[in-house]
Design a protein around this motif. Sequence first.
Motif, short mmCIF file in Angstrom:
data_model
loop_
_atom_site.label_atom_id
_atom_site.label_comp_id
_atom_site.label_asym_id
_atom_site.label_seq_id
_atom_site.Cartn_x
_atom_site.Cartn_y
_atom_site.Cartn_z
N GLY A 134 0.82 -1.20 0.00
CA GLY A 134 0.00 0.00 0.00
C GLY A 134 0.85 1.25 0.00
O GLY A 134 1.81 1.38 -0.77
N SER A 135 0.54 2.17 0.89
CA SER A 135 1.31 3.41 0.96
C SER A 135 2.66 3.17 1.60
O SER A 135 2.83 2.32 2.47
N VAL A 136 3.67 3.95 1.14
CA VAL A 136 5.01 3.91 1.71
C VAL A 136 5.41 5.36 1.97
O VAL A 136 5.37 6.20 1.05
N ASP A 137 5.78 5.65 3.22
CA ASP A 137 6.13 7.02 3.60
C ASP A 137 7.55 7.06 4.15
O ASP A 137 8.01 6.13 4.82
N GLN A 138 8.21 8.18 3.88
CA GLN A 138 9.51 8.48 4.49
C GLN A 138 9.38 9.81 5.22
O GLN A 138 9.22 10.86 4.59
N ALA A 141 6.48 11.77 4.10
CA ALA A 141 6.39 12.05 2.67
C ALA A 141 6.05 10.77 1.92
O ALA A 141 6.77 9.77 2.05
N PRO A 142 4.96 10.78 1.15
CA PRO A 142 4.61 9.57 0.38
C PRO A 142 5.64 9.29 -0.71
O PRO A 142 6.14 10.22 -1.36
N LEU A 143 5.96 8.02 -0.90
CA LEU A 143 6.97 7.63 -1.88
C LEU A 143 6.34 6.84 -3.02
O LEU A 143 5.32 6.17 -2.85
N LYS A 144 6.98 6.93 -4.17
CA LYS A 144 6.54 6.17 -5.33
C LYS A 144 7.33 4.86 -5.40
O LYS A 144 8.50 4.81 -5.05
N TRP A 145 6.64 3.83 -5.87
CA TRP A 145 7.33 2.56 -6.05
C TRP A 145 6.84 1.89 -7.32
O TRP A 145 5.75 2.20 -7.81
N ARG A 146 7.65 0.97 -7.83
CA ARG A 146 7.28 0.26 -9.05
C ARG A 146 7.96 -1.11 -9.06
O ARG A 146 9.00 -1.31 -8.41
N TYR A 147 7.36 -2.03 -9.79
CA TYR A 147 7.95 -3.35 -9.92
C TYR A 147 9.17 -3.31 -10.83
O TYR A 147 9.18 -2.60 -11.84
N VAL A 148 10.19 -4.07 -10.47
CA VAL A 148 11.39 -4.18 -11.29
C VAL A 148 11.75 -5.66 -11.44
O VAL A 148 11.21 -6.52 -10.72
N HIS A 149 12.66 -5.94 -12.37
CA HIS A 149 12.99 -7.33 -12.70
C HIS A 149 14.50 -7.49 -12.76
O HIS A 149 15.10 -7.50 -13.85
N PRO A 150 15.14 -7.63 -11.60
CA PRO A 150 16.62 -7.70 -11.55
C PRO A 150 17.21 -8.85 -12.35
O PRO A 150 18.36 -8.78 -12.77
N ASP A 151 16.44 -9.92 -12.53
CA ASP A 151 16.95 -11.09 -13.24
C ASP A 151 16.41 -11.21 -14.65
O ASP A 151 16.57 -12.25 -15.30
N GLY A 152 15.75 -10.15 -15.13
CA GLY A 152 15.21 -10.19 -16.49
C GLY A 152 14.01 -11.12 -16.62
O GLY A 152 13.73 -11.63 -17.71
N THR A 159 7.71 -9.75 -7.78
CA THR A 159 8.32 -10.14 -6.51
C THR A 159 9.39 -9.17 -6.03
O THR A 159 9.92 -9.34 -4.94
N VAL A 160 9.72 -8.12 -6.82
CA VAL A 160 10.67 -7.12 -6.38
C VAL A 160 10.14 -5.73 -6.74
O VAL A 160 9.64 -5.52 -7.85
N VAL A 161 10.23 -4.79 -5.79
CA VAL A 161 9.83 -3.42 -6.07
C VAL A 161 10.98 -2.47 -5.76
O VAL A 161 11.80 -2.73 -4.89
N ARG A 162 10.99 -1.38 -6.53
CA ARG A 162 11.93 -0.28 -6.30
C ARG A 162 11.16 0.87 -5.64
O ARG A 162 10.07 1.25 -6.11
N LEU A 177 11.16 3.74 6.89
CA LEU A 177 10.02 3.72 5.98
C LEU A 177 8.82 3.12 6.71
O LEU A 177 8.93 2.07 7.37
N ASP A 178 7.68 3.81 6.60
CA ASP A 178 6.42 3.31 7.15
C ASP A 178 5.55 2.86 6.00
O ASP A 178 5.38 3.59 5.01
N MET A 179 4.98 1.67 6.12
CA MET A 179 4.20 1.12 5.01
C MET A 179 3.11 0.22 5.54
O MET A 179 3.14 -0.25 6.68
N ASN A 180 2.12 -0.01 4.71
CA ASN A 180 1.11 -1.00 5.04
C ASN A 180 1.01 -1.99 3.88
O ASN A 180 1.38 -1.68 2.74
N PHE A 181 0.54 -3.17 4.19
CA PHE A 181 0.47 -4.21 3.16
C PHE A 181 -0.67 -5.16 3.47
O PHE A 181 -1.15 -5.26 4.61
N HIS A 182 -1.09 -5.86 2.44
CA HIS A 182 -2.17 -6.84 2.54
C HIS A 182 -1.69 -8.13 1.89
O HIS A 182 -1.34 -8.14 0.70
N SER A 183 -1.63 -9.22 2.66
CA SER A 183 -1.14 -10.50 2.16
C SER A 183 -2.26 -11.51 2.09
O SER A 183 -2.93 -11.77 3.10
#
Length: 712
Positions: A134-138, A141-152, A159-162, A177-183
């Motif tokens: 969900g939200s990620v704060d520093q 301040a709200p932060l942006k995140w996106r999925y990345v693919h370190p192994d192509g 499974t990985v976010v920046r 970093l403060d964040m919330n998540f739903h699993s």
Amino acid sequence: MTPVAPAPAATAAAVPTEIPFASPHAAFVRTPSAPTAWGGPRTGHEATLSDRVVSYRIQARLDPEKHTVDGQQQLTWRNRSDRPVSAVFLHLYLNAFEGQGSTFFTERSVLAAHGDSRGVAEVKKGEWGHIDLGSVDQDGAPLKWRYVHPDGGPATDHTVVRIDLAQTVPAGGSVTLDMNFHSQLPRVIERTGYVGTFHLVGQWFPKIGVLELPGERGATEPRWNVHEFHFNSEFYADFGEYDVRMTVPKDYVVGAVGEQQGDPTPEGNDLTWHFIQADVHDFAWMAAPGYKTLDGEYTGPGSPRVKVRVIYPAEYAVDAKPVLKASIDSIAYFSQTLGPYPYKTLTAVVPPFNASEAGGMEYPTFFTADNYNPVAPKTLNEYLLDFVTIHEFGHGYFYGLLASNEFEEPMLDEGLNEYWDDRMLRERNQMVYLTQPVWKFFGVEAPLGPFMLERMVSMLAHPADPLGQNAWDRLSSSTYGTVYSRTATAMHDLEERLGKPVMEKAFRDYYTTWHFRHPSIADLQASLAESSGKPAVVAQVFEQYVYGTDTVDDRISEIVSDEVLPLAGTSIKDGKRVELSNDDNDEAVEKQRDTWEKAHPDAKPGTGPFPWKTTVTVRRDGAQVAQTLKVTFADDSVETVRWDDDRRWARFVFTKPVKATSAELDPEHKVYLDANKLNDSRTVKANHAASNRWGSDFAALLQGIYTVLGTL
């Protein structure tokens, strides 16, 4: 802590540079780490057991009907590098189970199709799992995140976010970093999830990757080691602190990593359980109603008093005492042979019926065993239950305390752990017993020891991948499984060459140097070489099997034993040349033989008036390994010679008063890496007992047993 490199003070002119990912095909490391890597060896005099890089404060609530966990997390991470960091990377492991487009499922469709593996259950509607960040704060301040693919991996892998930071983290500085998540937990596919009301909550929270520095595991510059969740891989993380509160229904029993903080706190119809553990690098827990507990403890030199708990369902009450005993015995054995167990708790969970994929999983101070009913003495069930319990505890050392990178170098955990587990089973004199008629059919006397079973399923004749290969660049799941058995076999043979006391000291030194750090395969080799004082022997084993795919297959190709009789022809006697014809020679031989037999009426076959010349030819169809050749003669005398050179074949000649009866390579059975033990021996007279003993059908029978053990 002594840093790897001095951290310069941050200045306004410091511009963050993009820190690269570790290679998507990173595997065995050949360059030993710097002496100061990961802050240098832990002496025990530091303020904390580990160099705590990260801390997690998590509040989680389980919905047992929907099988979901909602969490709030505060993550504090320290930048160990000498440069500012503008982005961090988090694992969202649970997204491996969100659909067939993940890296996990993409690889599963290929690897599992070419060999036995866990994690291949069909996923039905409503049984997928995922984690939504969900939200990620520093600092608000709200932060942006996106999925990345370190192994192509595929774009559909999540499974990985920046996370791009609002403010950079200076060298040596920290960020919170403060964040919330739903699993959403999956129905158990592999290692985590639910079955009915049972919940094993693993890989369930956003987890920061590892920033490796120059001189650590072969790195030459800072790099993010944050691989996607691959099908065969497990995990790698920094040491830190975990402070976790879990709210569950009041009739649920909870077990978790670490120490429980007082009694659970009531909240309406729920209870909140609180666990804390420092100096570990992961956190998992279980929750289920109706479970029972059985408690014990361990006390030993160098360790705190360890509270040991087994949590089990009623249908497997018979497993509780054996799991408790094997757990306490394991603490004692590993403490005495490697180093003292440093934590105050150990929790073992017996999974319920129909949840076998939740069994055989390890976390620091917490693991899941297996389930069997009945468990009678000297049965296969008893062996398997003890084996799995010891194996999962052992991970607490090779995965937990030594914290190797299971993505890139699974041999350091799965393989070395398998070897040390087998050593413990050998010390216990614990063998595998099957039904007697089966053993008799194959001409084998029960029981067999753990190392013999390992070699039978190691695919020694045609290894596809080096032991040091990473977890995902493998031919198949079956060849990945040989990381366990082939490493155990290779270490067994290295132990035979170095000697048991030397090998044990070398591993104790390895543990002393590298616990609470992150060693590489090169660090293991360097440590074993230095401690044993035999670097050439260690180097040969690593080159042949860890970095390469050599095989061993020495064989006896021929044994011939003939009498040395007088020869026909001319010779000089009393200064004159005389001739002895064939007929005259044969007559003289028979006369001499008759005279000898009358004088020795009870002589054994293979004896007589003439000496015997025995020639044994040996062949080498694989890598060079030191061998002993033993030749047995008719009077039960033996001759042994050493074959320890690079010849592809050799002949050994023995002239004795008696005939040879047999020849055998490796008579003390030390070379378990030999792919075909059937051809290690020959008799002068045909004898088929060996083929019954070493028949390939018998090895295939045991393959079924180790399908379970090979992927724990």
